[in-house]
Scaffold this active site. Sequence first.
Site, short mmCIF file in Angstrom:
data_model
loop_
_atom_site.label_atom_id
_atom_site.label_comp_id
_atom_site.label_asym_id
_atom_site.label_seq_id
_atom_site.Cartn_x
_atom_site.Cartn_y
_atom_site.Cartn_z
N LYS A 1 45.77 46.50 32.99
CA LYS A 1 46.15 45.59 34.07
C LYS A 1 46.95 44.39 33.52
O LYS A 1 48.00 44.04 34.05
CB LYS A 1 44.89 45.09 34.80
CG LYS A 1 45.20 44.12 35.93
CD LYS A 1 43.99 43.92 36.81
CE LYS A 1 42.90 43.09 36.18
NZ LYS A 1 43.17 41.64 36.20
N ASP B 1 44.22 45.40 40.43
CA ASP B 1 43.09 44.49 40.28
C ASP B 1 42.14 44.70 41.46
O ASP B 1 42.29 45.65 42.23
CB ASP B 1 43.56 43.03 40.19
CG ASP B 1 44.10 42.52 41.51
OD1 ASP B 1 44.28 43.35 42.45
OD2 ASP B 1 44.32 41.31 41.64
#
Length: 212
Positions: free
Chosen positions: A121, A139
Amino acid sequence: MLSDKECLKVVEIMGKSYPDAHSSLTADSDFHFLLAVIMSAQTTDKAVNLLSPKLFETYKRPNELAEADVADVMELIKTIGLYRNKAKYLVECAKKIVSDFEGVVPQTRKELMSLPGVGRKTADVVMAERFKIPAIAVDTHVTRVSKRLRMVAQDANVIEIEEALMKKLPKSIWIVAHFRMIYWGRYQCTARSPKCETCPLLEMCAEGKLRI
Ligand code: SF4
Protein backbone atom coordinates in the site's frame (compact mmCIF):
# COMPACT_ATOMS: atom_id res chain seq x y z
CA MET A 1 -21.51 -7.08 -8.96
CA LEU A 2 -21.14 -3.78 -10.81
CA SER A 3 -19.99 -3.97 -14.42
CA ASP A 4 -16.84 -2.24 -15.66
CA LYS A 5 -19.01 0.53 -17.10
CA GLU A 6 -20.86 0.99 -13.81
CA CYS A 7 -17.59 1.10 -11.87
CA LEU A 8 -16.37 3.88 -14.15
CA LYS A 9 -19.66 5.71 -13.60
CA VAL A 10 -19.18 5.36 -9.82
CA VAL A 11 -15.76 6.98 -10.01
CA GLU A 12 -17.12 9.78 -12.20
CA ILE A 13 -19.92 10.49 -9.72
CA MET A 14 -17.43 10.49 -6.85
CA GLY A 15 -15.40 13.01 -8.83
CA LYS A 16 -18.34 15.43 -8.89
CA SER A 17 -18.31 15.53 -5.09
CA TYR A 18 -14.53 15.42 -4.72
CA PRO A 19 -12.95 16.78 -7.91
CA ASP A 20 -9.75 17.64 -6.11
CA ALA A 21 -9.22 14.46 -4.09
CA HIS A 22 -5.53 13.99 -3.35
CA SER A 23 -3.18 12.87 -0.62
CA SER A 24 -3.57 14.99 2.51
CA LEU A 25 -0.02 14.26 3.66
CA THR A 26 2.28 17.23 3.30
CA ALA A 27 5.90 16.77 2.22
CA ASP A 28 8.47 18.73 0.26
CA SER A 29 10.35 15.83 -1.35
CA ASP A 30 9.96 12.21 -2.42
CA PHE A 31 11.95 11.14 0.62
CA HIS A 32 9.83 13.09 3.06
CA PHE A 33 6.63 11.90 1.41
CA LEU A 34 7.78 8.30 1.81
CA LEU A 35 8.47 8.94 5.50
CA ALA A 36 5.02 10.52 5.90
CA VAL A 37 3.28 7.54 4.30
CA ILE A 38 5.19 5.10 6.52
CA MET A 39 4.17 7.14 9.59
CA SER A 40 0.53 7.33 8.50
CA ALA A 41 -0.17 3.62 9.04
CA GLN A 42 -3.00 3.31 11.56
CA THR A 43 -2.78 7.05 12.27
CA THR A 44 -4.54 10.03 10.72
CA ASP A 45 -2.80 12.13 8.07
CA LYS A 46 -3.56 15.13 10.25
CA ALA A 47 -1.54 13.71 13.15
CA VAL A 48 1.38 13.03 10.81
CA ASN A 49 1.22 16.52 9.29
CA LEU A 50 1.44 18.04 12.76
CA LEU A 51 4.75 16.43 13.58
CA SER A 52 6.35 16.14 10.16
CA PRO A 53 7.69 19.74 9.75
CA LYS A 54 10.04 19.31 12.73
CA LEU A 55 11.09 15.82 11.64
CA PHE A 56 11.72 16.93 8.05
CA GLU A 57 13.64 19.99 9.18
CA THR A 58 15.85 17.84 11.41
CA TYR A 59 16.48 15.18 8.78
CA LYS A 60 16.45 16.80 5.38
CA ARG A 61 18.09 14.00 3.42
CA PRO A 62 18.31 10.18 3.70
CA ASN A 63 21.97 10.25 4.79
CA GLU A 64 21.09 12.48 7.77
CA LEU A 65 18.29 10.19 8.95
CA ALA A 66 20.43 7.11 8.29
CA GLU A 67 22.89 8.36 10.89
CA ALA A 68 20.24 9.36 13.41
CA ASP A 69 19.76 7.88 16.84
CA VAL A 70 16.43 6.00 16.83
CA ALA A 71 15.64 7.44 20.29
CA ASP A 72 15.83 10.97 18.87
CA VAL A 73 13.45 10.04 16.06
CA MET A 74 11.08 8.45 18.57
CA GLU A 75 11.01 11.68 20.54
CA LEU A 76 10.00 13.61 17.42
CA ILE A 77 7.19 11.25 16.42
CA LYS A 78 5.92 10.12 19.82
CA THR A 79 2.48 11.67 19.29
CA ILE A 80 1.47 9.02 16.73
CA GLY A 81 0.57 5.38 17.28
CA LEU A 82 3.23 2.69 16.98
CA TYR A 83 5.90 5.39 17.08
CA ARG A 84 8.60 3.10 18.44
CA ASN A 85 8.41 0.70 15.52
CA LYS A 86 7.89 3.50 13.05
CA ALA A 87 11.02 5.33 14.28
CA LYS A 88 13.06 2.17 13.73
CA TYR A 89 11.57 1.74 10.24
CA LEU A 90 12.31 5.34 9.30
CA VAL A 91 15.97 5.05 10.21
CA GLU A 92 16.35 1.60 8.59
CA CYS A 93 14.54 2.81 5.49
CA ALA A 94 16.89 5.80 5.18
CA LYS A 95 19.91 3.50 5.62
CA LYS A 96 18.75 1.25 2.79
CA ILE A 97 18.00 4.19 0.48
CA VAL A 98 21.58 5.35 1.07
CA SER A 99 23.21 1.94 0.77
CA ASP A 100 21.20 0.48 -2.13
CA PHE A 101 19.77 3.42 -4.05
CA GLU A 102 22.43 6.13 -3.85
CA GLY A 103 20.27 8.25 -1.57
CA VAL A 104 17.36 8.48 -4.02
CA VAL A 105 13.88 7.05 -3.38
CA PRO A 106 13.36 4.25 -5.91
CA GLN A 107 10.33 4.31 -8.19
CA THR A 108 9.36 0.69 -8.77
CA ARG A 109 7.04 -1.26 -6.48
CA LYS A 110 9.60 -4.04 -6.07
CA GLU A 111 12.36 -1.64 -5.04
CA LEU A 112 10.09 0.39 -2.79
CA MET A 113 8.86 -2.78 -1.07
CA SER A 114 12.46 -3.78 -0.39
CA LEU A 115 12.66 -0.81 2.03
CA PRO A 116 11.99 -1.44 5.73
CA GLY A 117 8.49 -0.33 6.74
CA VAL A 118 7.23 -0.20 3.16
CA GLY A 119 4.42 -2.59 2.21
CA ARG A 120 2.42 -2.78 -0.99
CA LYS A 121 0.00 0.00 0.00
CA THR A 122 2.77 2.43 0.94
CA ALA A 123 4.64 1.64 -2.28
CA ASP A 124 1.48 2.20 -4.36
CA VAL A 125 0.75 5.54 -2.68
CA VAL A 126 4.31 6.79 -3.27
CA MET A 127 4.33 5.60 -6.89
CA ALA A 128 1.00 7.27 -7.63
CA GLU A 129 1.44 10.51 -5.72
CA ARG A 130 5.11 11.30 -6.34
CA PHE A 131 5.95 9.52 -9.58
CA LYS A 132 2.52 9.53 -11.27
CA ILE A 133 2.86 5.82 -11.94
CA PRO A 134 -0.67 4.36 -12.13
CA ALA A 135 -1.50 2.33 -9.04
CA ILE A 136 -4.48 1.72 -6.76
CA ALA A 137 -3.41 1.55 -3.13
CA VAL A 138 -6.01 -0.39 -1.16
CA ASP A 139 -6.55 0.92 2.33
CA THR A 140 -9.46 0.56 4.75
CA HIS A 141 -11.59 3.12 2.85
CA VAL A 142 -11.02 1.62 -0.59
CA THR A 143 -11.79 -1.81 0.83
CA ARG A 144 -15.04 -0.74 2.50
CA VAL A 145 -16.33 1.43 -0.32
CA SER A 146 -15.54 -1.04 -3.11
CA LYS A 147 -17.21 -3.87 -1.19
CA ARG A 148 -20.31 -1.90 -0.23
CA LEU A 149 -20.75 -0.81 -3.82
CA ARG A 150 -20.17 -4.39 -5.01
CA MET A 151 -17.30 -3.29 -7.22
CA VAL A 152 -15.40 -6.30 -5.90
CA ALA A 153 -16.27 -9.60 -4.22
CA GLN A 154 -17.24 -9.44 -0.56
CA ASP A 155 -14.51 -11.87 0.44
CA ALA A 156 -11.75 -10.26 -1.64
CA ASN A 157 -8.46 -9.58 0.14
CA VAL A 158 -6.45 -6.41 -0.49
CA ILE A 159 -4.51 -7.83 -3.41
CA GLU A 160 -7.68 -9.21 -5.01
CA ILE A 161 -9.37 -5.82 -4.54
CA GLU A 162 -6.45 -4.04 -6.17
CA GLU A 163 -6.41 -6.49 -9.08
CA ALA A 164 -10.19 -6.33 -9.55
CA LEU A 165 -10.25 -2.53 -9.56
CA MET A 166 -7.30 -2.34 -11.96
CA LYS A 167 -9.15 -4.71 -14.29
CA LYS A 168 -12.44 -2.83 -14.10
CA LEU A 169 -11.14 0.73 -14.35
CA PRO A 170 -9.06 2.29 -17.14
CA LYS A 171 -5.42 2.74 -16.17
CA SER A 172 -5.69 6.46 -16.89
CA ILE A 173 -7.97 6.93 -13.86
CA TRP A 174 -6.38 4.57 -11.32
CA ILE A 175 -4.72 7.38 -9.40
CA VAL A 176 -7.79 9.63 -9.19
CA ALA A 177 -10.06 6.65 -8.51
CA HIS A 178 -7.90 5.72 -5.52
CA PHE A 179 -8.07 9.19 -3.99
CA ARG A 180 -11.79 9.63 -4.72
CA MET A 181 -12.58 6.34 -3.00
CA ILE A 182 -10.55 7.39 0.02
CA TYR A 183 -12.46 10.68 0.26
CA TRP A 184 -15.73 8.80 -0.26
CA GLY A 185 -14.89 6.47 2.61
CA ARG A 186 -13.75 9.32 4.82
CA TYR A 187 -16.67 11.70 4.35
CA GLN A 188 -19.66 9.94 2.69
CA CYS A 189 -19.46 6.22 3.18
CA THR A 190 -17.98 6.20 6.65
CA ALA A 191 -17.43 2.95 8.50
CA ARG A 192 -19.99 3.45 11.27
CA SER A 193 -22.61 5.70 9.74
CA PRO A 194 -22.59 5.93 5.96
CA LYS A 195 -24.77 8.77 4.71
CA CYS A 196 -26.86 6.59 2.42
CA GLU A 197 -29.92 8.85 2.46
CA THR A 198 -28.01 11.66 0.79
CA CYS A 199 -25.64 9.52 -1.28
CA PRO A 200 -25.50 10.24 -5.03
CA LEU A 201 -24.56 6.58 -5.52
CA LEU A 202 -27.57 5.14 -3.71
CA GLU A 203 -29.29 4.01 -6.92
CA MET A 204 -26.23 1.96 -7.82
CA CYS A 205 -25.41 0.71 -4.33
CA ALA A 206 -26.65 -2.67 -3.10
CA GLU A 207 -25.47 -1.98 0.45
CA GLY A 208 -27.13 1.44 0.57
CA LYS A 209 -30.46 0.00 -0.54
CA LEU A 210 -30.28 -2.56 2.24
CA ARG A 211 -29.53 0.13 4.79
CA ILE A 212 -32.35 2.60 4.15
S1 SF4 B 1 -25.30 4.38 -0.61
FE1 SF4 B 1 -24.46 4.21 1.46
S2 SF4 B 1 -23.24 2.33 1.46
FE2 SF4 B 1 -23.58 2.94 -0.69
S3 SF4 B 1 -21.79 4.19 -1.26
FE3 SF4 B 1 -23.40 5.58 -0.58
S4 SF4 B 1 -22.98 5.89 1.61
FE4 SF4 B 1 -21.87 4.04 0.98
